[in-house]
Design an enzyme around this catalytic site. Sequence first.
Site, PDB file in Angstrom:
ATOM      1  N   CYS A 251       0.813  -1.221   0.000  1.00 53.14           N
ATOM      2  CA  CYS A 251       0.000   0.000   0.000  1.00 53.14           C
ATOM      3  C   CYS A 251       0.844   1.268   0.000  1.00 53.14           C
ATOM      4  CB  CYS A 251      -0.972   0.003   1.182  1.00 53.14           C
ATOM      5  SG  CYS A 251      -0.213  -0.256   2.803  1.00 53.14           S
TER       6      CYS A 251
ATOM      7  N   HIS B 107      -1.658   0.343   7.318  1.00 55.73           N
ATOM      8  CA  HIS B 107      -2.298   0.687   6.054  1.00 55.73           C
ATOM      9  C   HIS B 107      -1.886   2.099   5.696  1.00 55.73           C
ATOM     10  CE1 HIS B 107      -4.935   0.208   2.726  1.00 55.73           C
ATOM     11  NE2 HIS B 107      -5.833   1.093   3.123  1.00 55.73           N
TER      12      HIS B 107
ATOM     13  N   ASP C 149      -8.205   5.740  -1.187  1.00 50.74           N
ATOM     14  CA  ASP C 149      -7.796   4.442  -0.646  1.00 50.74           C
ATOM     15  C   ASP C 149      -8.049   3.383  -1.707  1.00 50.74           C
ATOM     16  OD1 ASP C 149      -7.308   2.102   0.706  1.00 50.74           O
ATOM     17  OD2 ASP C 149      -8.697   2.487   2.358  1.00 50.74           O
TER      18      ASP C 149
END
Length: 222
Positions: A25, A81, A98
């Site tokens: 990520c 994250h 996201d």
Amino acid sequence: MTTSELRLQPNNLDASLFNHTPFYCEENVYFLCKKLCSSEIADAQGSDLFVVFISNDNKQIPLWHQKASHRADGVILWDYHVICVQRKKDGGTHLVWDLDSSLPFPCPLATYVSETIRPSFQLFSEFQRFFRVVHAPLFLRHFASDRRHMKDSEGNFTAQPPPYEPIVAEDGSVHNLNEYMEIRAADVLTDLPPELTSAVFGQKHGVVIGEAHLEELFSQIP
């Protein structure tokens, strides 16, 4: 979709238009920021973008509406994250980008907080979420990852890495991901002093806040 088409359709974009490798990520957000700048959805220098790392001491953070979840409510327990928040001036709606979320892309910050972070949901203390907020121009200059965190003790990747070369920082650093993803309760600011916004713009690793202050911080950033 071309870059010019991206410029005309900055809302409810197809996330597949952006680079995405599962479990990487931080790299996904790095290239997301670059594409938002080059497509003129964001400021060319990324001055309106902020990279947000989410984690805690235990590296166990529950987030809802995540595509990788196998549950109906989309909840998953990440070790950390990374998302991008776009600060909108003049009273505009701040946006969350996201790539791992099933919510609209991008999603209004207030909606993302209520639906993905769910601060009203009672969690045990070990699952508290903390947020490291880094100004994107600083992140794009200083961030580096050689993906060592994704290798097992024998040097094999635990998840397929992206096809492109690892990201190297402007100063030649090859790996400093741990400096961003390590987030501890002891680092969390308990209030938001007036000088905090200057720290966000000036500190390489940004500032660390709790979930109760996330929306407040972005309301204070000029």
